[in-house]
Design an enzyme around this catalytic site. Structure first.
Site, mmCIF file in Angstrom:
data_model
loop_
_atom_site.group_PDB
_atom_site.id
_atom_site.type_symbol
_atom_site.label_atom_id
_atom_site.label_comp_id
_atom_site.label_asym_id
_atom_site.label_seq_id
_atom_site.Cartn_x
_atom_site.Cartn_y
_atom_site.Cartn_z
ATOM 1 N N LYS A 1 -9.714 6.478 4.490
ATOM 2 C CA LYS A 1 -11.008 6.057 4.690
ATOM 3 C C LYS A 1 -12.038 6.695 3.780
ATOM 4 O O LYS A 1 -13.130 5.945 3.502
ATOM 5 C CB LYS A 1 -11.362 6.508 6.131
ATOM 6 C CG LYS A 1 -12.529 6.513 6.581
ATOM 7 C CD LYS A 1 -12.919 5.029 7.071
ATOM 8 C CE LYS A 1 -14.161 4.718 6.888
ATOM 9 N NZ LYS A 1 -14.826 4.809 5.720
ATOM 10 N N HIS B 1 -8.780 3.922 -1.421
ATOM 11 C CA HIS B 1 -7.594 3.706 -1.454
ATOM 12 C C HIS B 1 -7.052 2.792 -2.472
ATOM 13 O O HIS B 1 -7.024 1.575 -2.261
ATOM 14 C CB HIS B 1 -7.350 2.999 0.036
ATOM 15 C CG HIS B 1 -5.949 2.452 0.331
ATOM 16 N ND1 HIS B 1 -4.837 2.875 -0.236
ATOM 17 C CD2 HIS B 1 -5.612 1.498 1.230
ATOM 18 C CE1 HIS B 1 -3.910 2.281 0.185
ATOM 19 N NE2 HIS B 1 -4.184 1.216 1.001
ATOM 20 N N CYS C 1 0.784 -1.140 -0.029
ATOM 21 C CA CYS C 1 -0.058 -0.045 0.140
ATOM 22 C C CYS C 1 0.741 1.322 -0.072
ATOM 23 O O CYS C 1 0.155 2.312 -0.119
ATOM 24 C CB CYS C 1 -1.124 -0.071 0.904
ATOM 25 S SG CYS C 1 -2.107 -1.417 1.272
ATOM 26 N N CYS D 1 -13.135 0.914 8.476
ATOM 27 C CA CYS D 1 -12.106 0.384 7.249
ATOM 28 C C CYS D 1 -11.966 1.344 6.008
ATOM 29 O O CYS D 1 -12.992 1.817 5.742
ATOM 30 C CB CYS D 1 -12.693 -0.800 6.728
ATOM 31 S SG CYS D 1 -12.833 -1.817 8.299
ATOM 32 N N SER D 2 -11.002 1.362 5.349
ATOM 33 C CA SER D 2 -10.936 2.040 4.265
ATOM 34 C C SER D 2 -11.474 1.080 2.970
ATOM 35 O O SER D 2 -11.513 -0.070 3.144
ATOM 36 C CB SER D 2 -9.644 2.431 3.647
ATOM 37 O OG SER D 2 -8.697 1.339 3.801
ATOM 38 N N ILE E 1 -12.357 -0.653 -1.060
ATOM 39 C CA ILE E 1 -11.665 -1.211 -2.085
ATOM 40 C C ILE E 1 -12.098 -0.088 -3.175
ATOM 41 O O ILE E 1 -13.154 0.208 -3.606
ATOM 42 C CB ILE E 1 -12.378 -2.359 -2.547
ATOM 43 C CG1 ILE E 1 -12.125 -3.417 -1.420
ATOM 44 C CG2 ILE E 1 -11.512 -2.966 -3.710
ATOM 45 C CD1 ILE E 1 -10.634 -3.842 -0.913
#
Lengths: 396, 396
Positions: free
Chosen positions: B336, B340, B85, B209-210, B212
């Site tokens: 977030k 991402h 990442c 959670c960030s 997809i």
């Protein structure tokens, strides 16, 4: 501190071949250990490390983190780089610019590939994706033997080279592979062996193709100041590097008897290294070129200007690329006989430059070193990426 | 010519989100076009380009070659880099050292990821392989929400932070995401939204959670000489970068309430940029940190020394990382809310630094620029790779 000159101060090389006896970390260490030993350094001395690994056939996604733990390199910084079959040379570039820019004084460059464990889709399909995925691979079903066969046939039609000429490249590279204890294939073959082997993609037969290989190679780079400080006697210098990119689709290219990206990369590398582009063999004791198939070795002779356009096949026909000829090429066996673990190949070429220039090659495959320079030509895809690097005994 | 100082002279950013409306080449061009326009350059001016793309979920293996053809960048040299990442920041580093070392005067850095089309194995499994593939992923079945939950719970136990504190990070980042037209989620949420969302891996709920994401980001870098030659007014400079690597296995780490690689990278970056490591917020107008989950944003505050150890959760509780507070963080929505797309994230952070420092951020999310420096903190894996980069209005 920025460093105009950057040296290779240590090298290591694993046995290439089918390496189901080791996991990927062990395979890496097999080349890292001798690299540390020859540089007289320990993992703690490394300031940054870069890993070349195409990796699409591997479950292991994070080789740098894996080796950070295994070889005790953490918390030093790292990354992975990829440029298809030229990945190793891309890693050399990242290491080189890291030192040259002053961002690190000692950098480890590791290339590794473990291809024999490829899951489905199989390794041939996965390599095929390094061409144009969307069009030529997916719609026409081209894989690499076919991509390069287009170049091989174009060259034959244009200049009159024969299948026997191509076979002679394999014969030479097996001749030297037989003298290289790290090579995948350590046995000699003759033209008949090649000619009688089954066709893969005309004009290429099985023995015109480089194999699927597991292996690793490692070099350690240092700044000029650090070379002095450590009192290192045995080292070579990076004199220049050129890099070019080709179109994804072969159908978007004007010419098939040369690789535009390689020609471009060679021009840059020669210029940077102060080599006369019209007569580079005057400056070079030898070269490693990207013989993923036999024909591309001959095309490389021409892209690198070892001879005039259309005369490359005569160089091999006249055995001018054997030791003692105009310019020895792939006297470690090349990709053809030494093997071609994609991520490791470019780093392996650097290891060979170091060994040849310091006259440490094994008996029967040491070239005469008079001019003090060695060239490495590393191609990803069919010229999708080309890297040409010049190594020398003396600084620029 | 080697260039002590390197500038960001143009930037571009695609819309982040579910981008099934474009193919990967079109998605790249969406950020490349504005980058060329803002730098007032054309593809022919680029001397080298580097592409960040994790790519394991994509059929397309060769984005640099693809874009060489699509954007007419051939025959200029290129490579792909990956650090999970943190890939985007690794690409920034390769571009930065290419210019700083004098190997190229103008370099394009492109980050892209198209994750929504992931085949089987699915994207969550594939990301999981960026941890320790052999042991913790394969044998214990850990994927990223679980990896980071280990950190999140350790932090709570050690310092007394609560799930509500974590939720407040998401609330802040959605608040700013709502003001960013390029963000995946452009709507505000409250603490209740987070607390009532379903658990993914305790203490993380869906809104911790960030997402997809598909997206691309692009910057163009130039040497000091080239900046002068082109007469470029609008630019920022790279003042420093640090990089660290962590162990593959979390079980080989001593501590879970910080990331050793990030702490290490921050120290290097601050030193290089001439920033007092004991009080960095005095030097910074703001920062982007790697909020792949909410807890790691708080841990980042501490690894970056925005506050003392164990006080990070108080910064968000007291709204000190909003604009007007001690140090604004992720005022573009962060991972977030902005999204991402793995390969693009680090480059997107550079785009944000450029926009913030030149006061070109959208209404409601422009920080006060008094000190002239912006920080980007980008983590691959759970600290498997950490990159910290400092951007500034003035040269070093």
């Amino acid at each position: 501190m920025m460093s105009e000159n950057v040296a290779v101060i240590g090298v290591g090389h694993s046995k290439f071949g089918t390496r189901k006896d080791v996991n990927i970390a062990e395979l890496c260490w097999e080349s890292m250990k001798p690299a540390f030993e020859s540089a007289n350094l320990e993992p703690k001395d490394i300031e940054f490390f870069v890993v070349s690994n195409a990796g699409m056939w591997s479950s292991e996604a994070a080789v740098p983190a894996l080796m950070a733990e295994y070889a005790d390199l953490a918390p030093k910084g790292s990354m992975r780089v990829e440029a298809a079959c030229a990945s190793g040379s891309a890693a050399v570039r990242v290491g080189y610019t890291a030192v040259k820019s002053g961002m690190a004084d000692i950098v480890l460059v590791l290339g590794v590939e473990k291809m024999q464990e490829s899951p489905n889709p199989n390794v041939i399909e996965l390599i095929g994706r390094f061409g144009s995925y969307f069009w030529e691979f997916e719609n026409f079903g081209l894989t690499f033997p076919a991509y390069y066969a287009l170049h091989g046939t174009a060259y034959m039609m244009k200049y009159g080279a024969t299948e026997e000429d191509y076979a002679k490249v394999a014969v030479k590279n097996h001749y030297y592979g037989a003298k290289n204890p790290y090579a995948q294939f350590q046995r000699e073959i003759d033209v008949e062996t090649v000619m009688k082997s089954p066709y893969v993609a005309w004009p290429f037969k099985l023995f015109d193709c480089s194999p699927i290989t597991d292996g690793s190679a490692c070099i350690i780079l240092a700044s000029e100041e650090k070379v002095k400080e450590l009192g290192i006697d045995e080292k070579i210098w990076i004199l220049g590097q050129g890099v070019g990119t080709g179109t994804a689709n072969l159908s978007r290219r004007e010419e098939f008897s040369s690789l535009a990206s390689a020609t471009y990369a060679a021009e840059q590398a020669y210029k940077m290294a102060g080599i006369d582009i019209d007569d580079p063999t005057k400056y070079l004791d030898g070269a490693n070129v990207h013989d993923c198939f036999t024909a591309p070795e001959i095309i490389a002779y021409e892209d690198l200007r070892f001879c005039k356009r259309g005369e490359g096949y005569k160089l091999i026909r006249e055995e001018q690329t054997y030791i003692g000829g105009k310019i020895p090429v792939n006297v470690d066996g090349g990709l053809k006989a030494k093997g071609h673990p994609i991520g490791a190949t470019g780093v392996s070429q650097a290891v060979e430059a170091y060994k040849q220039l310091l006259q440490k090659a094994e008996p029967g495959r040491q070239a005469d070193i008079n001019k003090g320079r060695w060239l490495a030509h590393n191609v990803g895809g069919t010229g999708h990426y080309s890297y040409v690097t010049i190594y020398g005994l003396e600084k620029r």
